[in-house]
Design an enzyme around this catalytic site. Structure first.
Site, short mmCIF file in Angstrom:
data_model
loop_
_atom_site.label_atom_id
_atom_site.label_comp_id
_atom_site.label_asym_id
_atom_site.label_seq_id
_atom_site.Cartn_x
_atom_site.Cartn_y
_atom_site.Cartn_z
N ASN A 91 0.85 -6.52 -7.14
CA ASN A 91 0.51 -6.32 -6.02
C ASN A 91 1.67 -6.49 -5.13
OD1 ASN A 91 -0.37 -4.39 -3.43
ND2 ASN A 91 -0.57 -7.36 -3.27
N TYR A 156 13.25 2.42 -4.07
CA TYR A 156 11.80 2.26 -3.96
C TYR A 156 11.19 2.67 -4.79
CZ TYR A 156 6.72 1.74 -2.67
OH TYR A 156 5.86 1.06 -2.29
N ALA A 158 12.71 4.91 -7.64
CA ALA A 158 13.17 4.62 -8.88
C ALA A 158 12.19 2.99 -9.25
CB ALA A 158 14.30 3.61 -8.98
N LYS A 160 9.16 2.39 -8.63
CA LYS A 160 7.97 2.58 -8.61
C LYS A 160 7.55 3.15 -9.72
CE LYS A 160 6.58 -0.50 -5.56
NZ LYS A 160 5.32 -1.48 -5.63
N1 LIG Z 1 2.40 -0.18 2.86
C1 LIG Z 1 2.52 1.06 1.87
O1 LIG Z 1 2.95 1.52 3.09
C2 LIG Z 1 2.07 1.31 0.70
C3 LIG Z 1 2.38 1.80 0.20
C4 LIG Z 1 2.09 1.98 -0.58
C5 LIG Z 1 2.13 1.17 -2.20
N2 LIG Z 1 1.87 -0.11 -1.79
C6 LIG Z 1 2.51 -1.17 -2.54
O2 LIG Z 1 1.63 -2.11 -1.66
C7 LIG Z 1 1.69 -3.10 -2.58
C8 LIG Z 1 1.47 -4.77 -1.34
O3 LIG Z 1 2.02 -4.02 -0.53
P1 LIG Z 1 2.18 -4.21 1.32
O4 LIG Z 1 1.31 -3.52 2.21
O5 LIG Z 1 0.81 -5.32 1.09
O6 LIG Z 1 2.84 -4.90 1.49
P2 LIG Z 1 2.92 -6.83 2.35
O7 LIG Z 1 2.50 -6.55 3.35
O8 LIG Z 1 5.08 -6.62 3.04
O9 LIG Z 1 3.05 -7.80 1.74
C9 LIG Z 1 3.61 -7.66 0.10
C10 LIG Z 1 3.59 -8.30 -0.65
O10 LIG Z 1 4.39 -9.06 -1.28
C11 LIG Z 1 5.16 -10.88 -1.60
N3 LIG Z 1 5.94 -10.79 -2.24
C12 LIG Z 1 7.26 -10.02 -1.82
N4 LIG Z 1 8.34 -10.54 -2.95
C13 LIG Z 1 7.85 -11.43 -3.24
C14 LIG Z 1 8.31 -11.94 -4.62
N5 LIG Z 1 9.29 -12.30 -5.18
N6 LIG Z 1 7.61 -13.62 -4.98
C15 LIG Z 1 6.09 -13.42 -5.26
N7 LIG Z 1 6.22 -12.80 -3.38
C16 LIG Z 1 6.92 -11.31 -3.21
C17 LIG Z 1 5.06 -10.57 0.12
O11 LIG Z 1 4.85 -12.26 -0.38
P3 LIG Z 1 5.26 -13.13 1.52
O12 LIG Z 1 4.32 -12.64 2.24
O13 LIG Z 1 5.43 -14.19 0.74
O14 LIG Z 1 6.86 -12.49 1.48
C18 LIG Z 1 3.95 -10.09 0.57
O15 LIG Z 1 2.51 -10.87 -0.04
C19 LIG Z 1 3.50 -3.09 -2.84
O16 LIG Z 1 3.63 -3.59 -4.38
C20 LIG Z 1 3.73 -1.96 -2.32
O17 LIG Z 1 5.02 -1.70 -2.64
C21 LIG Z 1 2.09 -0.70 -0.39
#
Ligand SMILES: NC(=O)c1ccc[n+]([C@@H]2O[C@H](COP(=O)([O-])OP(=O)(O)OC[C@H]3O[C@@H](n4cnc5c(N)ncnc54)[C@H](OP(=O)(O)O)[C@@H]3O)[C@@H](O)[C@H]2O)c1
Length: 272
Positions: A91, A156, A158, A160
């Site tokens: 995730n 992004y 690319a 996903k």
């Molecule tokens: N929000 C959207 O609009 C959306 C839509 C579709 C898909 N997604 C996908 O859903 C997933 C979660 O997104 P979210 O919205 O919950 O985003 P978020 O609130 O920004 O959370 C992202 C998480 O990824 C962690 N992370 C990033 N780089 C990392 C690394 N090098 N090592 C360990 N952890 C890392 C972050 O950790 P830290 O807290 O330590 O930074 C955070 O816990 C992602 O894969 C995203 O692509 C999101």
């Protein structure tokens, strides 16, 4: 598998979708290992989840791992196997938005590493353990943008699209084993992941945004199902199908998105 049988290793646990997913999984009966980069934050989050969901503290573990570090990926796989994890949820993710020419090369590499290479390497390291389980699952949290490329999301998308290809090929590779590989495709979701520029783009293009709690329930439903993929929301589900059949049919539909991007950096525009 049903939640009470699941021991879920959840990366990106401290993020918006991660926290909501941990809560939904715990409420449904799963045991969860929160994976993140800050020990104090993870410890506080584990306490908060126990308060929020009323589950026994033994059902919420937490482990530190920076997924950009190969040594952390290897040690996380060892810890996850020792803990008896049988569901691995990729995730953690990094966002990237804007004109390609404005993105810094180092950020392009970080997005591809976090969103694609780290999940592949972590799956590879944990696979021997997963294959030894009676049943196991790998769930890739991708995006609708892993099936539809939109202006502003070249890098992004690319990452996903790559993750979706990885999930599809591995699912077929492992079809005669007890390991099931699944892909979740949320649409835009209200978390810190999205900048103000993304929110403005979504408003300008009339794109809906879900709450992370809705996405968490979709993740739970996917885990408890045999489905290969699950996309979230209309019209995105329909657009994913159409784009899969004939992507060029939709090319003309995204001019408004292209016009709604923040302006490209002036110095670079001069060269365009
Ligand atoms: N929000 C959207 O609009 C959306 C839509 C579709 C898909 N997604 C996908 O859903 C997933 C979660 O997104 P979210 O919205 O919950 O985003 P978020 O609130 O920004 O959370 C992202 C998480 O990824 C962690 N992370 C990033 N780089 C990392 C690394 N090098 N090592 C360990 N952890 C890392 C972050 O950790 P830290 O807290 O330590 O930074 C955070 O816990 C992602 O894969 C995203 O692509 C999101």
């Amino acid at each position: 598998m049903k939640a009470p049988q699941a021991r879920v290793v959840l990366t990106g646990a401290s993020g918006g979708i991660g926290h909501a997913s941990a809560a939904a999984l715990l409420k449904a009966g799963a045991t969860v290992m929160l994976v993140g980069r800050s020990a104090p934050r993870l410890a506080e989050q584990a306490r908060q989840l126990v308060r929020e969901t009323g589950v026994d503290a033994s059902r919420v573990e937490h482990r530190l791992a920076d997924l950009s570090r190969p040594e952390d990926l290897a040690s996380l796989a060892v810890m996850a196997a020792g803990w008896g994890g049988n569901v691995l949820v990729h995730n953690a993710g990094l966002a990237s938005f804007g004109h390609l020419q404005d993105l810094r090369p180092a950020d392009v590499q970080a997005v591809l590493h976090t969103n694609l290479i780290a999940p592949m390497l972590l799956t590879q390291s944990l696979l021997p353990h997963l294959l030894a389980q009676a049943r196991a699952q790998v769930i890739c949290v991708g995006s609708a943008l892993g099936a539809i490329g939109l202006p502003g999301y070249s890098v992004y998308s690319a990452s996903k699209f790559g993750l979706r290809g990885f999930a599809q090929a591995l699912r077929r590779e492992l079809c005669e084993t007890a390991v099931q590989v699944q892909y979740l495709g949320p649409r835009s979701t209200r978390t810190a992941f999205n900048s103000e520029a993304v929110e403005a783009y979504n408003r300008a293009t009339g794109s809906a945004m879900d709450r992370p709690e809705q996405v968490a329930l979709e993740l739970l439903a996917l885990m408890e199902s045999e489905a290969a993929e699950r996309f979230v929301g209309y019209p995105e589900k329909l657009a994913v199908r159409l784009n899969g059949l004939a992507p060029s049919w939709l090319d003309g539909s995204f001019k408004k998105h292209s016009r709604s991007l923040p302006p490209a950096a002036p110095a670079l525009l001069a060269h365009s």
